[in-house]
Design a protein around this motif. Structure first.
Motif, PDB file in Angstrom:
ATOM      1  N   THR A 155       0.792  -1.224   0.000  1.00 55.76           N
ATOM      2  CA  THR A 155       0.000   0.000   0.000  1.00 55.76           C
ATOM      3  C   THR A 155       0.828   1.279   0.000  1.00 55.76           C
ATOM      4  O   THR A 155       0.369   2.308  -0.489  1.00 55.76           O
ATOM      5  N   GLU A 156       2.046   1.231   0.540  1.00 51.57           N
ATOM      6  CA  GLU A 156       2.875   2.436   0.555  1.00 51.57           C
ATOM      7  C   GLU A 156       3.243   2.880  -0.851  1.00 51.57           C
ATOM      8  O   GLU A 156       3.477   4.070  -1.088  1.00 51.57           O
ATOM      9  N   ASP A 157       3.277   1.956  -1.780  1.00 47.52           N
ATOM     10  CA  ASP A 157       3.541   2.334  -3.168  1.00 47.52           C
ATOM     11  C   ASP A 157       2.376   3.124  -3.753  1.00 47.52           C
ATOM     12  O   ASP A 157       2.562   3.966  -4.633  1.00 47.52           O
ATOM     13  N   TRP A 158       1.161   2.832  -3.293  1.00 48.34           N
ATOM     14  CA  TRP A 158      -0.002   3.608  -3.715  1.00 48.34           C
ATOM     15  C   TRP A 158       0.081   5.015  -3.120  1.00 48.34           C
ATOM     16  O   TRP A 158      -0.236   5.996  -3.776  1.00 48.34           O
ATOM     17  N   ARG A 159       0.495   5.075  -1.881  1.00 48.71           N
ATOM     18  CA  ARG A 159       0.520   6.360  -1.161  1.00 48.71           C
ATOM     19  C   ARG A 159       1.412   7.385  -1.852  1.00 48.71           C
ATOM     20  O   ARG A 159       1.039   8.555  -1.987  1.00 48.71           O
ATOM     21  N   ARG A 160       2.572   6.960  -2.290  1.00 47.80           N
ATOM     22  CA  ARG A 160       3.531   7.921  -2.859  1.00 47.80           C
ATOM     23  C   ARG A 160       3.046   8.518  -4.184  1.00 47.80           C
ATOM     24  O   ARG A 160       3.561   9.531  -4.637  1.00 47.80           O
ATOM     25  N   LEU A 161       2.032   7.892  -4.809  1.00 44.52           N
ATOM     26  CA  LEU A 161       1.511   8.378  -6.079  1.00 44.52           C
ATOM     27  C   LEU A 161       0.436   9.449  -5.918  1.00 44.52           C
ATOM     28  O   LEU A 161       0.041  10.085  -6.893  1.00 44.52           O
ATOM     29  N   LEU A 162      -0.048   9.638  -4.688  1.00 40.86           N
ATOM     30  CA  LEU A 162      -1.118  10.602  -4.448  1.00 40.86           C
ATOM     31  C   LEU A 162      -0.650  12.029  -4.700  1.00 40.86           C
ATOM     32  O   LEU A 162       0.533  12.353  -4.525  1.00 40.86           O
ATOM     33  N   ALA A 163      -1.585  12.887  -5.065  1.00 38.19           N
ATOM     34  CA  ALA A 163      -1.261  14.301  -5.259  1.00 38.19           C
ATOM     35  C   ALA A 163      -0.730  14.913  -3.959  1.00 38.19           C
ATOM     36  O   ALA A 163       0.166  15.747  -3.981  1.00 38.19           O
ATOM     37  N   ASP A 164      -1.308  14.491  -2.822  1.00 35.70           N
ATOM     38  CA  ASP A 164      -0.831  14.905  -1.508  1.00 35.70           C
ATOM     39  C   ASP A 164      -0.756  13.662  -0.626  1.00 35.70           C
ATOM     40  O   ASP A 164      -1.752  13.260  -0.016  1.00 35.70           O
ATOM     41  N   PRO A 165       0.440  13.010  -0.543  1.00 36.26           N
ATOM     42  CA  PRO A 165       0.576  11.754   0.193  1.00 36.26           C
ATOM     43  C   PRO A 165       0.317  11.865   1.686  1.00 36.26           C
ATOM     44  O   PRO A 165       0.149  10.837   2.356  1.00 36.26           O
ATOM     45  N   VAL A 166       0.284  13.079   2.229  1.00 29.23           N
ATOM     46  CA  VAL A 166      -0.005  13.266   3.654  1.00 29.23           C
ATOM     47  C   VAL A 166      -1.496  13.496   3.872  1.00 29.23           C
ATOM     48  O   VAL A 166      -2.168  12.760   4.589  1.00 29.23           O
ATOM     49  N   LYS A 167      -2.034  14.484   3.195  1.00 26.37           N
ATOM     50  CA  LYS A 167      -3.442  14.859   3.375  1.00 26.37           C
ATOM     51  C   LYS A 167      -4.401  13.766   2.919  1.00 26.37           C
ATOM     52  O   LYS A 167      -5.441  13.525   3.548  1.00 26.37           O
ATOM     53  N   HIS A 168      -4.082  13.092   1.831  1.00 29.93           N
ATOM     54  CA  HIS A 168      -5.007  12.143   1.214  1.00 29.93           C
ATOM     55  C   HIS A 168      -4.858  10.712   1.728  1.00 29.93           C
ATOM     56  O   HIS A 168      -5.579   9.828   1.287  1.00 29.93           O
ATOM     57  N   TRP A 169      -3.921  10.489   2.654  1.00 29.53           N
ATOM     58  CA  TRP A 169      -3.666   9.125   3.142  1.00 29.53           C
ATOM     59  C   TRP A 169      -4.041   9.040   4.622  1.00 29.53           C
ATOM     60  O   TRP A 169      -3.259   9.294   5.501  1.00 29.53           O
ATOM     61  N   ARG A 170      -5.298   8.664   4.872  1.00 28.18           N
ATOM     62  CA  ARG A 170      -5.808   8.591   6.242  1.00 28.18           C
ATOM     63  C   ARG A 170      -6.701   7.371   6.387  1.00 28.18           C
ATOM     64  O   ARG A 170      -7.407   6.998   5.450  1.00 28.18           O
ATOM     65  N   GLU A 171      -6.663   6.771   7.565  1.00 29.50           N
ATOM     66  CA  GLU A 171      -7.513   5.603   7.817  1.00 29.50           C
ATOM     67  C   GLU A 171      -8.981   5.975   7.680  1.00 29.50           C
ATOM     68  O   GLU A 171      -9.419   7.018   8.146  1.00 29.50           O
ATOM     69  N   GLY A 172      -9.737   5.102   6.995  1.00 29.66           N
ATOM     70  CA  GLY A 172     -11.157   5.347   6.805  1.00 29.66           C
ATOM     71  C   GLY A 172     -11.478   6.237   5.626  1.00 29.66           C
ATOM     72  O   GLY A 172     -12.651   6.515   5.367  1.00 29.66           O
ATOM     73  N   TYR A 173     -10.442   6.672   4.890  1.00 27.52           N
ATOM     74  CA  TYR A 173     -10.655   7.499   3.705  1.00 27.52           C
ATOM     75  C   TYR A 173     -10.396   6.663   2.448  1.00 27.52           C
ATOM     76  O   TYR A 173      -9.766   5.606   2.487  1.00 27.52           O
ATOM     77  N   SER A 174     -10.893   7.172   1.326  1.00 26.63           N
ATOM     78  CA  SER A 174     -10.969   6.349   0.122  1.00 26.63           C
ATOM     79  C   SER A 174      -9.619   5.849  -0.384  1.00 26.63           C
ATOM     80  O   SER A 174      -9.508   4.693  -0.798  1.00 26.63           O
ATOM     81  N   ALA A 175      -8.577   6.687  -0.380  1.00 27.84           N
ATOM     82  CA  ALA A 175      -7.291   6.275  -0.953  1.00 27.84           C
ATOM     83  C   ALA A 175      -6.727   5.062  -0.226  1.00 27.84           C
ATOM     84  O   ALA A 175      -6.317   4.076  -0.853  1.00 27.84           O
TER      85      ALA A 175
END
Length: 227
Positions: A11-31
């Motif tokens: 899953t960390e490989d998915w995280r680094r592709l986000l437009a904002d890897p901090v803001k958009h990566w939270r438990e219970g959220y879609s990403a």
């Protein structure tokens, strides 16, 4: 657009592709929910496979590309960054699928807001999307722009990869099916009726044939996450 892709290690490989890897990566959220679900599935999540059985038996994931960008007219507006793009084989049919993950987050702005004081770039992009999807303007103000460009992305990539079919699927992790009414309003543009956990063929002249769907998933515990 990237042309070389590397296998995911978790899953960390998915995280680094986000437009904002901090803001958009939270438990219970879609990403995070989408990444956990697809990584844990080891192929197609069962709720996605059940939708695609209506196209052909034994749906099989060929390749999945998280945060896949699809260029659209109006370069200043940016690409359509799809949560996931997948090539899937179902029977003797190959499907280009864009996946839009959702929990409680809305489908971005309705057209009434998105088009307020719209630039020529926005109007040209919307005209392109409507022409691609066989829709006639003006569209209702309550239609969510995100659903339009995600569906357009599926058609564009289906033509690029020369697949038999195109599909846009909302992969919802909301137990109350939040925002389903917005999805249903979008499907109604094509003269079709939406249902949860159903794949619906919508009218589109020419090829590829176009489908839209809503799949209900479950939020996984952190212990089930593939790291």
């Amino acid at each position: 657009m990237a042309r070389i892709y590397l296998p995911s290690q978790g899953t960390e490989d998915w995280r680094r592709l986000l437009a904002d890897p901090v803001k958009h990566w939270r438990e219970g959220y879609s990403a995070m929910c989408l990444a956990q679900c697809w990584e844990s599935a080891g192929g197609l999540p069962s709720e996605i496979a059940r939708l695609l059985i209506s196209i052909g038996p034994s749906p099989e994931l060929l390749v999945a590309l998280p945060e896949h960008k699809v260029p659209l007219p109006g370069s200043r507006l940016g690409d359509s960054q799809n949560d996931l793009f997948a090539l899937i084989r179902a029977g003797d049919q190959t499907v280009a699928v864009t996946i839009e993950g959702k929990v409680d987050e809305p489908f971005d702005q309705p057209l009434g807001i998105w088009l307020a004081n719209a630039s020529d770039g926005k109007r040209n992009r919307l005209a392109f999307i409507c022409d691609l999807l066989g829709l006639t303007q003006p569209l209702p103000d309550n239609i969510r722009y995100q659903l339009l460009h995600r569906t357009a992305s599926a058609v564009i990539e289906a033509r690029r990869f020369k697949t038999d079919l195109a599909a846009m699927i909302v992969h919802s992790f909301s137990p109350t099916r939040r925002w389903f009414e917005d999805y249903a309003a979008f499907v109604a543009l094509f003269g079709a009726t939406a249902g949860p956990d159903q794949l619906v063929r919508v009218h589109l002249e020419g090829t590829p044939r176009l489908y839209v769907g809503w799949a209900s998933g479950k939020i996984l515990d952190g212990s089930q996450t593939v790291i």
